[in-house]
Design a protein around this motif. Structure first.
Motif, mmCIF file in Angstrom:
data_model
loop_
_atom_site.group_PDB
_atom_site.id
_atom_site.type_symbol
_atom_site.label_atom_id
_atom_site.label_comp_id
_atom_site.label_asym_id
_atom_site.label_seq_id
_atom_site.Cartn_x
_atom_site.Cartn_y
_atom_site.Cartn_z
ATOM 1 N N THR A 74 53.400 42.348 -59.982
ATOM 2 C CA THR A 74 52.807 42.553 -58.651
ATOM 3 C C THR A 74 51.297 42.362 -58.666
ATOM 4 O OG1 THR A 74 52.957 44.917 -59.117
ATOM 5 C CG2 THR A 74 54.566 43.994 -57.594
ATOM 6 N N SER A 100 45.762 22.488 -39.918
ATOM 7 C CA SER A 100 45.713 23.100 -38.588
ATOM 8 C C SER A 100 44.995 24.451 -38.640
ATOM 9 C CB SER A 100 47.142 23.315 -38.074
ATOM 10 O OG SER A 100 47.804 24.221 -38.936
ATOM 11 N N ALA A 102 46.299 27.260 -37.794
ATOM 12 C CA ALA A 102 47.222 28.239 -38.399
ATOM 13 C C ALA A 102 47.111 28.196 -39.921
ATOM 14 C CB ALA A 102 48.648 27.946 -37.952
ATOM 15 N N ARG A 103 46.957 26.989 -40.470
ATOM 16 C CA ARG A 103 46.834 26.871 -41.931
ATOM 17 C C ARG A 103 45.552 27.510 -42.444
ATOM 18 N NH1 ARG A 103 48.310 21.309 -44.892
ATOM 19 N NH2 ARG A 103 50.361 21.917 -45.540
ATOM 20 N N GLY A 106 46.129 31.059 -42.526
ATOM 21 C CA GLY A 106 46.942 31.378 -43.702
ATOM 22 C C GLY A 106 46.093 31.433 -44.963
ATOM 23 N N LEU A 109 44.184 34.657 -44.989
ATOM 24 C CA LEU A 109 45.024 35.821 -45.325
ATOM 25 C C LEU A 109 45.316 35.871 -46.831
ATOM 26 C CD1 LEU A 109 47.634 35.911 -42.392
ATOM 27 C CD2 LEU A 109 45.884 37.617 -42.925
ATOM 28 N N ILE A 110 45.633 34.709 -47.424
ATOM 29 C CA ILE A 110 45.927 34.676 -48.862
ATOM 30 C C ILE A 110 44.686 35.066 -49.662
ATOM 31 C CG2 ILE A 110 46.504 33.161 -50.795
ATOM 32 C CD1 ILE A 110 48.287 31.585 -48.843
ATOM 33 N N GLY A 113 44.359 38.688 -49.542
ATOM 34 C CA GLY A 113 45.362 39.313 -50.418
ATOM 35 C C GLY A 113 44.953 39.244 -51.880
ATOM 36 N N PHE A 116 42.260 41.810 -52.428
ATOM 37 C CA PHE A 116 42.800 43.179 -52.524
ATOM 38 C C PHE A 116 43.297 43.482 -53.929
ATOM 39 C CE2 PHE A 116 43.966 43.246 -47.804
ATOM 40 C CZ PHE A 116 42.923 44.084 -47.503
ATOM 41 N N GLY B 88 59.460 31.142 -49.667
ATOM 42 C CA GLY B 88 58.221 31.391 -50.429
ATOM 43 C C GLY B 88 57.555 32.696 -50.049
ATOM 44 N N PHE B 92 57.508 37.137 -52.080
ATOM 45 C CA PHE B 92 56.415 38.044 -52.450
ATOM 46 C C PHE B 92 56.793 39.498 -52.173
ATOM 47 C CE2 PHE B 92 53.898 34.214 -52.452
ATOM 48 C CZ PHE B 92 53.048 34.444 -53.511
ATOM 49 N N ASN B 95 59.732 40.574 -54.513
ATOM 50 C CA ASN B 95 59.212 40.805 -55.866
ATOM 51 C C ASN B 95 58.507 42.156 -55.962
ATOM 52 O OD1 ASN B 95 59.817 38.854 -57.826
ATOM 53 N ND2 ASN B 95 58.555 37.355 -56.787
ATOM 54 N N ALA B 96 57.776 42.515 -54.904
ATOM 55 C CA ALA B 96 57.079 43.800 -54.916
ATOM 56 C C ALA B 96 58.099 44.941 -54.971
ATOM 57 C CB ALA B 96 56.185 43.923 -53.688
ATOM 58 N N ARG B 111 48.417 46.916 -53.515
ATOM 59 C CA ARG B 111 49.346 45.831 -53.882
ATOM 60 C C ARG B 111 50.305 45.493 -52.745
ATOM 61 N NH1 ARG B 111 50.860 46.475 -60.296
ATOM 62 N NH2 ARG B 111 48.734 46.297 -61.049
ATOM 63 N N LEU B 113 49.551 45.762 -49.560
ATOM 64 C CA LEU B 113 48.733 44.994 -48.619
ATOM 65 C C LEU B 113 48.593 43.554 -49.089
ATOM 66 C CD1 LEU B 113 45.746 47.237 -47.466
ATOM 67 C CD2 LEU B 113 47.387 46.048 -46.024
ATOM 68 N N ALA B 114 48.342 43.389 -50.395
ATOM 69 C CA ALA B 114 48.189 42.040 -50.948
ATOM 70 C C ALA B 114 49.474 41.240 -50.753
ATOM 71 C CB ALA B 114 47.825 42.112 -52.428
ATOM 72 N N PHE B 117 49.859 40.381 -47.007
ATOM 73 C CA PHE B 117 48.870 39.370 -46.596
ATOM 74 C C PHE B 117 49.265 37.993 -47.130
ATOM 75 C CE2 PHE B 117 44.725 40.888 -44.748
ATOM 76 C CZ PHE B 117 45.231 42.079 -44.273
ATOM 77 N N VAL B 118 49.627 37.935 -48.418
ATOM 78 C CA VAL B 118 49.991 36.643 -49.013
ATOM 79 C C VAL B 118 51.274 36.119 -48.375
ATOM 80 C CG1 VAL B 118 50.712 35.478 -51.134
ATOM 81 C CG2 VAL B 118 48.794 37.080 -51.191
ATOM 82 N N GLY B 121 50.325 34.763 -45.076
ATOM 83 C CA GLY B 121 49.489 33.573 -45.295
ATOM 84 C C GLY B 121 50.317 32.366 -45.697
ATOM 85 N N VAL B 122 51.284 32.566 -46.602
ATOM 86 C CA VAL B 122 52.134 31.459 -47.050
ATOM 87 C C VAL B 122 52.972 30.942 -45.887
ATOM 88 C CG1 VAL B 122 54.094 30.861 -48.546
ATOM 89 C CG2 VAL B 122 52.189 32.173 -49.460
ATOM 90 N N LEU B 124 52.143 30.977 -42.770
ATOM 91 C CA LEU B 124 51.264 30.227 -41.857
ATOM 92 C C LEU B 124 50.856 28.871 -42.423
ATOM 93 C CD1 LEU B 124 48.911 33.040 -40.530
ATOM 94 C CD2 LEU B 124 50.384 31.584 -39.159
ATOM 95 N N LEU B 125 50.795 28.760 -43.759
ATOM 96 C CA LEU B 125 50.326 27.515 -44.392
ATOM 97 C C LEU B 125 51.182 26.316 -44.023
ATOM 98 C CD1 LEU B 125 49.302 28.041 -48.104
ATOM 99 C CD2 LEU B 125 47.853 27.615 -46.134
ATOM 100 N N HIS B 127 52.425 25.563 -41.178
ATOM 101 C CA HIS B 127 52.317 25.106 -39.779
ATOM 102 C C HIS B 127 51.292 23.985 -39.632
ATOM 103 C CE1 HIS B 127 54.918 28.071 -37.848
ATOM 104 N NE2 HIS B 127 54.494 28.907 -38.790
#
Lengths: 132, 127
Positions: A74, A100, A102-103, A106, A109-110, A113, A116, B88, B92, B95-96, B111, B113-114, B117-118, B121-122, B124-125, B127
């Protein structure tokens, strides 16, 4: 965590993103492989881009396994998810693909993360009998 | 085959097999220990042997292979733009959960939150 271990996490992320990019370039040059001719996938391994991609993915796997010997799953997975950001940036600036809004969100956000998780401890001490 | 429930089942199978692969792999590498020390004592060949002779590593490889073929199968029935981000990102979170309950990792609020968020984010990637 020390500088060397952060470097290994960086290698995990970058080798994954570069490996996928190399594979993408190589397979686009080869064109669609029909399911009726799976042997064509083997001949793809003889092209420099695909071969380079496979080698980079081997580097990824070795560094990923190394990281798992001193950090929790984790911790490693979110910390190395920076690969998705690297892949998006490589797609934008190397392969000239469009990204885009949205990307970009994303990517933000990653990155948050990753921020964090890397601020916290990497490892949970445990007894050797703990396994699935 | 392209109905919602069928796609949900395919995504679930990818997520479950990928999670099993990651958990077995993490458990195996934790059991193997510090590879730098093993390499210093027994050389590179000894370090590689320590990894590949660990049963959980081989189990992890089998689960990862199953996940790969499940992904290939699902891609022949549904769009990659749906399957890849769904599988994908959900991996995450799964797995947590698996790391907390099976590997007994300390999955604190940071963790979680991470992972969330990921995960977002994945998704959204794509789109």
């Amino acid at each position: 965590m020390n500088l060397r271990r952060y470097l290994i996490l960086g290698v995990v992320a970058l080798s994954s993103a570069l490996g996928d990019t190399f594979m993408s370039i190589g397979m686009k040059r080869i064109g669609p492989v029909p399911l009726s001719h799976p042997g064509e996938l083997l001949s793809a391994l003889q092209t420099p881009w695909v071969l380079g991609g496979v080698l980079l993915l081997l580097v990824f796997f070795a560094s990923y396994l190394t990281a798992l010997t001193w950090a929790d799953l984790t911790f490693v997975l979110p910390a190395t998810s920076f690969a998705y950001v690297a892949l998006a940036l490589l797609s934008r600036f190397w392969l000239q693909e469009q990204i885009s809004t949205a990307r970009w969100l994303g990517i933000a956000l990653i990155t948050a993360g990753v921020g964090f998780v890397t601020q916290g401890p990497a490892y949970t001490p445990r007894h050797s009998s703990d396994h699935p | 085959m392209n109905s919602g429930p069928a796609i949900a089942v395919m995504v679930a199978i990818i997520v479950l097999t990928a999670t099993a692969g990651d958990v077995f792999m993490a458990s195996a590498m934790r059991a193997v220990g510090d590879l730098d020390r093993i390499k210093a004592a027994r050389g590179l060949r000894g370090a590689i042997w320590a990894v590949v002779s660990e049963g959980r590593f081989l189990a992890g490889v089998v689960w990862m292979a199953l996940s790969f073929f499940a992904l290939l199968f699902s891609l022949s029935h549904a769009d990659v733009s749906l399957i890849a981000p769904a599988a994908g990102s959900l991996t995450f979170v799964s797995n947590a959960l698996a790391a907390k309950y099976l590997l007994h990792e300390n999955v604190d609020r940071r963790r979680w939150l991470a992972a969330v968020f990921v995960c977002c984010g994945v998704a959204l990637l794509k789109h």
